[in-house]
Design a protein around this motif. Sequence first.
Motif: not given
Length: 344
Positions: A140-141, A144-145, A148
């Motif tokens: 999920g977000e 990914n954060k 990244n």
Amino acid sequence: MKFPKSMKALSMLVLSSALLATAGCGSSKPSSSGGEQYSKEKPLVIKFSHVTTADSPKGKAADKFKELMEQKTGGKVKVETYPSSQLYGDKDELENLQLGNVQIIAPSVTKLVGLNPQFQIVDMPFLFKNREAVIKFWDGELGNKLMNSLDSKNIKGIAMWENGFKHFTSNKPIAKPEDFKGQKFRTQAGKVLEAQFKALGAGAATIPFGETYTALQQKTVDGQENTFNNMDTQKYAEVQKYLLTSEHGRLDYVVLVNKQWYDKLPQDIKTAFDAAMKEATEFERKLAVELDKKSFENLKNSKKLEIINLTPEAREKFVKQMESVYNEFEKVVGKDLIDGVKKL
């Protein structure tokens, strides 16, 4: 010195021919334009290095990725897998990924703490309620954060490959928080892990994985924390009496690529890469779960360990005991990440 125009023209022709010849060669480093033309005769070579054995879930998934990638590109890509630290080990794989000497690695999440301390989230005790929460986080977000966050270091996180939940074992009872007081546990290096045992009134000793069995056998430490599979394959049941199914932390991997290399891949190869990695990830996760379940059965069937199943009530007592750990590391790991996981 001035050269005749005919000589200049000849020099330019030779230089152009050399550049064209270079562009046609197989390489693991695409040009900045991403315009490389690969074929079966001159394939793109991708090196995938990892530290576990070829028959581990990670090793088998790396080979599955190789199979899928070569299949999806019709042989225009050749993937070379290097298990068991054959190419690079824990200490130098990250540096060589950044330099472009290897294109893919899959280190333990805890190995990334030096690049970003927020990766310690996997060590935060009793944070992830179940496997479903783990998958939701990484896919999920929030996950990914975190992945990244390595972009500025020329590293791109592309997938989480599972190992599993950690559990406690010891030669002394460990059913409730107060049982841990005065005991000493082997652990990986990490400040969160040290704080975890301190909160339980126990000591922590950083001992290499390969030396853990001997440390338990010689009673240098009373216990340790690990996945069922690691306990099973390392035969810890021979030197431990109690196993608490605590699921208090995670041991997982993050598949990383050299960002500059990945960004410059030709679009057709990048599309194939993403698809192959997605399939390989699904394959690895399923295999890891099956293997962990099988290992738990092996541990139970050994009859050498007393299995203590952690009840919801007992879990709440452990969670309360860990408040000091969260107070200490909330800012380091990130309140947004911790709160996000709690909501999953």
